[in-house]
Design an enzyme around this catalytic site. Structure first.
Site, short mmCIF file in Angstrom:
data_model
loop_
_atom_site.label_atom_id
_atom_site.label_comp_id
_atom_site.label_asym_id
_atom_site.label_seq_id
_atom_site.Cartn_x
_atom_site.Cartn_y
_atom_site.Cartn_z
N HIS A 207 6.88 -7.10 14.64
CA HIS A 207 6.52 -7.02 13.22
C HIS A 207 6.01 -5.63 12.82
CE1 HIS A 207 2.32 -7.82 14.40
NE2 HIS A 207 1.98 -7.41 13.21
N LYS A 211 6.45 -2.81 9.04
CA LYS A 211 5.39 -2.19 8.24
C LYS A 211 5.91 -0.92 7.57
CE LYS A 211 1.64 -3.86 11.21
NZ LYS A 211 0.68 -4.65 10.44
N HIS A 269 4.71 -3.26 20.16
CA HIS A 269 4.29 -2.43 19.02
C HIS A 269 4.04 -0.96 19.41
CE1 HIS A 269 3.93 -6.35 17.45
NE2 HIS A 269 2.65 -6.54 17.62
C1 BG6 Z 1 0.36 -9.46 17.23
C2 BG6 Z 1 -0.50 -9.74 18.44
O1 BG6 Z 1 1.64 -9.05 17.62
O2 BG6 Z 1 -0.22 -8.42 16.47
C3 BG6 Z 1 -1.90 -10.07 18.04
O3 BG6 Z 1 0.05 -10.82 19.16
C4 BG6 Z 1 -2.47 -9.03 17.12
O4 BG6 Z 1 -2.73 -10.20 19.19
C5 BG6 Z 1 -1.50 -8.76 15.97
O5 BG6 Z 1 -3.71 -9.48 16.62
C6 BG6 Z 1 -1.98 -7.63 15.10
O6 BG6 Z 1 -1.13 -7.47 14.01
P1 BG6 Z 1 -1.53 -6.58 12.78
O7 BG6 Z 1 -0.32 -6.56 11.93
O8 BG6 Z 1 -2.72 -7.23 12.16
O9 BG6 Z 1 -1.88 -5.25 13.34
#
Ligand code: BG6
Length: 515
Positions: A207, A211, A269
């Site tokens: 994901h 962003k 990520h």
């Molecule tokens: C997820 C993880 O992929 O990303 C989580 O599994 C984490 O542990 C989350 O809290 C954080 O996402 P963002 O978009 O809030 O940075």
């Protein structure tokens, strides 16, 4: 875009100017089958994103959402769950007509994954939707379920012929991370998925790539003339990529314990961020060109030889976070007393290319840190000569370009400036670009963008299996090194991580930024 999914001929919105390329495309007739509807991710992110897409007019009238779960919700109960989740998590306002439109496409199938009857019901449900809701045979299967269940669901989709699209229609599978838990299991999973779906129909979610600020890394680097000439080892001293969270693991013990910070967010990520910062210019922004460049970088990333000196894993203990007293990882519900799962990981990675030779990339991630912030900081070398006295530049640090991924989205340039007064005193100052103060458009949530791209069949923002495997290849030796240890270092909740991580970077004569 690969096929007929993008044809919006059936639904022409008269308010939209087809010539205006800034306006997003609208998905063609289709449905989403959501596995894991009661999970955290579905309730907090996926359902609100689907509602927001509908509210923004980006879903077609012929849209369906099917829940599949072991609960006896029925259609009404499922609709209630969706409504509660959308009301709690959507970023756009509640709109009754959007809701009515969505509601007509809701279905719920009760059953467990080993229940063949339930899979048959799912098949007839989709046929029925095609006939009554006009989904035209186009369906995406969204696997928002524990990774251990991916193989069984994918096999059942095949067995019950759900993965076979009739005529010109499409069937796609969306797989949440983590894709495997090491290189070997990622390859096995890929083989299983590959037997059922063609590569272009597999959408692996990371994901972060959805962003806006992450997509902006490429715009920033390749749409400007100013930065690329200094984006190399001649000028860059090192890069720090930080993903800090103030939250603990909350109710996610079942998912998190045994997975840990490195698998949870570095494998996907952070290594994707590293690839975007370090890659060469792609010849275009289509999926194939982007992947080639990302793969080249990931294939050249080197884990440190001295893992004990250049990596640090740790677990949070009780402390204060966000003004509240919080418990340690071991006391969280569902965590075994002897768990050595890391909630913090830091590492130095090097990239074996001419551009980056000798420029370390320091990565750090953690739960229950000082505050929530994700940023990429490119830290530049000091000027080769300073025609000032040492007193004048006592407070001058290194120039840095910081891409603020979240929550305060923007870019900061840090450089030295003269403090007003009669003496020459130079101190670091910031020059800021903030999304909020510059654009009137709100950034869509990452999942809105990604779900829409799945429905459009648009793949650039989805990592391919080669990238996933290369990322495991980088991390496997590091994770194995730490898994051999009987105990794990700790840090107090609300701090910036363990002393071992500070020592790690200090060995190279550097220190972590305090974001
Ligand atoms: C997820 C993880 O992929 O990303 C989580 O599994 C984490 O542990 C989350 O809290 C954080 O996402 P963002 O978009 O809030 O940075």
């Amino acid at each position: 875009m690969s096929d007929g999914s993008t044809t919006t001929a059936e639904f022409v919105n008269p308010l939209r100017d087809p010539q205006d390329r800034r306006l997003p495309q609208i998905a063609g007739p289709c449905g989403i089958v959501l596995f894991g509807v009661t999970g955290d991710l579905a309730r907090k992110k996926l359902i609100p994103a689907i509602y927001d897409l509908a509210n923004r007019g980006l879903l077609p009238p012929g849209f369906a959402l099917v829940g599949f779960a072991r609960h006896d919700f029925g259609r009404q109960g499922f609709a209630r769950l969706v409504k509660d989740a959308a009301k709690a998590g959507a970023r756009t306002a509640w709109n009754e007509s959007t809701w009515k439109q969505l509601y007509s496409g809701f279905r719920f199938v009760e059953g467990s994954f080993d229940d063949d009857q339930a899979w048959e019901t799912l098949r007839t449900t989709l046929d029925d939707l095609d006939a009554k809701q006009g989904t035209q045979g186009n369906h995406a299967f969204y696997l928002s379920i524990p990774p251990g269940l991916f193989p069984v669901v994918v096999s059942k989709l095949k067995e019950h012929k759900l993965a076979e699209a009739p005529g010109n229609a499409w069937r796609r599978v969306v797989i949440e991370k983590p894709f495997g838990h090491d290189l070997e299991s990622a390859r096995e999973l890929n083989a299983i998925v590959g037997e059922v779906f063609a590569p272009e129909d597999v959408f692996r979610i990371d994901h972060y790539l959805g962003k806006e600020t992450v997509q902006n890394i490429l715009a920033f680097r390749f749409a400007n003339e100013m930065f690329e000439p200094i984006w190399n080892s001649n000028y860059v001293d090192h890069v720090q990529i930080t993903m800090a969270e103030d939250i603990g693991i909350g109710t996610r013990a079942g998912y998190y314990d045994g997975i840990g910070a490195a698998r949870d967010v570095i494998q996907n990520h952070l290594l994707q961020l590293l690839a975007l910062v370090a890659m060469e210019e792609p010849i275009s922004f289509n999926a194939a060109s982007l992947r080639i460049e990302k793969q080249k970088i990931l294939a050249n990333v080197r884990a440190p030889e001295r893992l004990d000196l250049h990596t640090a894993f740790a677990q949070y203990t009780a402390g204060w976070a966000g003004g509240q007293e919080v418990i340690g990882y071991h006391d969280e519900e569902g965590i075994p007393a002897d768990s050595t799962t890391e909630t913090y990981a830091a590492m130095r990675l090097d990239i074996g290319t001419r551009r980056w030779a000798g420029v370390p990339f320091y990565l750090r991630v953690g739960k229950r840190l000082g505050r929530r912030v994700t940023e990429v900081a490119v830290v530049f070398k000091r000027a080769p000569h300073l025609p000032f006295s040492s007193d004048d530049v006592e407070e001058l640090g290194q120039n840095a370009l910081v891409m603020r991924i979240q929550p305060d989205e923007g870019v900061t340039l840090r450089f030295g400036a003269k403090v007003p007064g009669t003496v020459m005193e130079i101190r670091d100052v910031n020059m800021d670009f903030a999304y909020g103060g510059t654009f009137v458009e709100d950034s869509p949530e990452a999942y809105e963008r990604l779900i829409l791209d799945v429905l459009l069949g648009d793949p650039p923002l989805f990592p391919q299996h080669q990238e996933v495997e290369l990322s495991w290849q980088i991390l496997d030796p590091i994770i194995q090194h730490w898994s051999r240890k009987k105990s794990i270092d700790s840090y107090e909740a609300g701090t910036w991580g363990p002393a071992s991580a500070d020592k790690m970077i200090a060995r190279d004569g550097r220190r972590w930024r305090r974001p």
